[in-house]
Design an enzyme around this catalytic site. Structure first.
Site, PDB file in Angstrom:
ATOM      1  CD  GLU A 259      -3.053  -0.753   2.167  1.00 29.36           C
ATOM      2  OE1 GLU A 259      -4.300  -0.180   2.613  1.00 29.36           O
ATOM      3  OE2 GLU A 259      -2.326  -1.267   3.285  1.00 29.36           O
TER       4      GLU A 259
ATOM      5  CE1 TYR B 145     -17.513  25.879  -4.776  1.00 26.17           C
ATOM      6  CE2 TYR B 145     -18.757  26.906  -2.812  1.00 26.17           C
ATOM      7  CZ  TYR B 145     -18.636  26.723  -3.515  1.00 26.17           C
ATOM      8  OH  TYR B 145     -19.666  28.131  -5.056  1.00 26.17           O
TER       9      TYR B 145
ATOM     10  CB  ILE C  89      -8.184   6.146   5.912  1.00 21.89           C
ATOM     11  CG1 ILE C  89      -8.983   4.907   6.437  1.00 21.89           C
ATOM     12  CG2 ILE C  89      -7.014   5.556   4.648  1.00 21.89           C
ATOM     13  CD1 ILE C  89     -10.100   4.445   5.517  1.00 21.89           C
ATOM     14  CD  GLU C  90      -9.073   4.526  10.896  1.00 24.18           C
ATOM     15  OE1 GLU C  90      -8.001   4.501  10.477  1.00 24.18           O
ATOM     16  OE2 GLU C  90      -9.108   3.285  11.537  1.00 24.18           O
TER      17      GLU C  90
ATOM     18  CE  LYS D 119      -6.364   1.183   2.226  1.00 25.05           C
ATOM     19  NZ  LYS D 119      -5.726   1.058   3.965  1.00 25.05           N
TER      20      LYS D 119
END
Length: 124
Positions: A22, A54, A73-74, A100
Protein backbone atom coordinates in the site's frame (compact mmCIF):
# COMPACT_ATOMS: atom_id res chain seq x y z
CA UNK A 1 -27.34 24.14 13.00
CA UNK A 2 -29.09 23.33 9.73
CA UNK A 3 -26.95 25.26 7.23
CA UNK A 4 -24.21 23.21 5.68
CA UNK A 5 -21.70 22.98 2.89
CA UNK A 6 -21.09 19.56 1.38
CA UNK A 7 -18.06 18.55 -0.66
CA UNK A 8 -18.45 15.06 -2.06
CA UNK A 9 -16.17 12.78 -3.99
CA UNK A 10 -12.85 14.63 -3.74
CA UNK A 11 -10.42 12.17 -5.29
CA UNK A 12 -6.73 11.68 -4.73
CA UNK A 13 -4.07 9.06 -5.09
CA UNK A 14 -1.99 8.41 -2.00
CA UNK A 15 0.18 5.88 -0.19
CA UNK A 16 -1.73 5.37 3.07
CA UNK A 17 -1.85 1.94 4.63
CA UNK A 18 -0.28 -0.55 6.97
CA UNK A 19 0.88 -3.07 4.38
CA UNK A 20 4.12 -2.54 2.45
CA UNK A 21 2.46 -2.77 -0.98
CA UNK A 22 0.00 0.00 0.00
CA UNK A 23 2.76 2.42 0.90
CA UNK A 24 4.88 1.44 -2.09
CA UNK A 25 2.27 1.46 -4.87
CA UNK A 26 -0.52 3.60 -3.39
CA UNK A 27 -4.19 3.62 -4.30
CA UNK A 28 -7.19 5.87 -4.88
CA UNK A 29 -8.97 7.53 -1.97
CA UNK A 30 -12.10 9.66 -1.89
CA UNK A 31 -12.98 12.32 0.68
CA UNK A 32 -16.43 13.67 1.56
CA UNK A 33 -16.81 16.68 3.84
CA UNK A 34 -19.85 18.22 5.48
CA UNK A 35 -19.43 21.60 7.18
CA UNK A 36 -22.02 23.13 9.48
CA UNK A 37 -22.00 26.91 9.15
CA UNK A 38 -24.52 29.63 9.94
CA UNK A 39 -25.12 31.25 6.53
CA UNK A 40 -27.10 34.22 7.91
CA UNK A 41 -24.29 36.79 8.04
CA UNK A 42 -22.63 35.62 4.81
CA UNK A 43 -25.92 35.60 2.92
CA UNK A 44 -27.06 38.97 4.28
CA UNK A 45 -23.91 40.67 3.04
CA UNK A 46 -23.17 38.31 0.15
CA UNK A 47 -19.74 38.00 1.80
CA UNK A 48 -17.50 34.99 1.20
CA UNK A 49 -15.34 35.88 4.22
CA UNK A 50 -18.28 35.10 6.54
CA UNK A 51 -18.58 31.48 5.44
CA UNK A 52 -16.31 28.59 4.44
CA UNK A 53 -14.67 28.98 1.05
CA UNK A 54 -15.24 25.53 -0.38
CA UNK A 55 -12.43 25.89 -2.93
CA UNK A 56 -9.98 26.46 -0.05
CA UNK A 57 -11.58 23.60 1.89
CA UNK A 58 -11.14 21.26 -1.08
CA UNK A 59 -7.48 22.24 -1.47
CA UNK A 60 -6.83 21.78 2.25
CA UNK A 61 -8.40 18.31 2.21
CA UNK A 62 -6.56 17.32 -0.96
CA UNK A 63 -3.22 18.50 0.41
CA UNK A 64 -3.67 16.39 3.54
CA UNK A 65 -5.14 13.33 1.81
CA UNK A 66 -2.55 13.27 -0.98
CA UNK A 67 0.29 14.31 1.31
CA UNK A 68 2.32 12.53 3.93
CA UNK A 69 1.60 8.79 3.92
CA UNK A 70 -0.15 7.57 7.06
CA UNK A 71 -0.79 4.06 8.24
CA UNK A 72 -4.39 4.84 9.19
CA UNK A 73 -7.05 6.67 7.23
CA UNK A 74 -8.36 7.63 10.65
CA UNK A 75 -5.28 9.85 10.93
CA UNK A 76 -5.99 11.40 7.52
CA UNK A 77 -9.63 12.17 8.39
CA UNK A 78 -8.67 13.63 11.76
CA UNK A 79 -5.95 15.84 10.28
CA UNK A 80 -8.35 17.23 7.68
CA UNK A 81 -11.04 17.95 10.29
CA UNK A 82 -8.69 19.52 12.83
CA UNK A 83 -6.91 21.65 10.22
CA UNK A 84 -10.20 22.92 8.82
CA UNK A 85 -11.51 23.76 12.30
CA UNK A 86 -8.37 25.81 12.89
CA UNK A 87 -8.51 27.59 9.55
CA UNK A 88 -12.19 28.50 9.13
CA UNK A 89 -13.63 30.63 11.93
CA UNK A 90 -17.19 30.33 10.58
CA UNK A 91 -17.12 26.55 10.95
CA UNK A 92 -19.33 25.28 13.77
CA UNK A 93 -18.73 21.58 13.04
CA UNK A 94 -17.22 19.36 10.38
CA UNK A 95 -17.57 15.74 9.36
CA UNK A 96 -14.86 14.19 7.20
CA UNK A 97 -15.25 10.79 5.56
CA UNK A 98 -12.25 9.12 3.97
CA UNK A 99 -13.11 6.24 1.66
CA UNK A 100 -10.64 3.47 0.87
CA UNK A 101 -12.49 1.39 -1.74
CA UNK A 102 -9.48 -0.78 -2.55
CA UNK A 103 -8.57 -1.71 1.01
CA UNK A 104 -6.72 -5.02 1.29
CA UNK A 105 -9.68 -7.12 2.40
CA UNK A 106 -9.88 -10.58 0.83
CA UNK A 107 -13.66 -10.42 0.45
CA UNK A 108 -16.05 -8.73 -1.96
CA UNK A 109 -17.05 -5.29 -0.63
CA UNK A 110 -18.01 -1.88 -1.99
CA UNK A 111 -16.14 0.48 0.28
CA UNK A 112 -14.38 1.01 3.57
CA UNK A 113 -14.65 4.44 5.14
CA UNK A 114 -13.88 6.21 8.37
CA UNK A 115 -15.74 9.26 9.62
CA UNK A 116 -14.30 11.97 11.85
CA UNK A 117 -16.55 14.65 13.35
CA UNK A 118 -15.35 17.74 15.18
CA UNK A 119 -17.19 20.75 16.55
CA UNK A 120 -16.31 23.91 18.41
CA UNK A 121 -18.24 22.89 21.52
CA UNK A 122 -16.22 19.71 22.11
CA UNK A 123 -12.93 20.67 20.49
CA UNK A 124 -9.89 19.16 22.18
Amino acid sequence: MADRIELKGLQCYAHHGVLPHETEFGQAFTVDITCWVDFAEAAAGDDLTKTVNYAELAQLAYDVAAGTPRQLIETVATEIADTAMGRFDALHAIEVTVHKPHAPIPLVFDDVAVVCRRNRKHRR
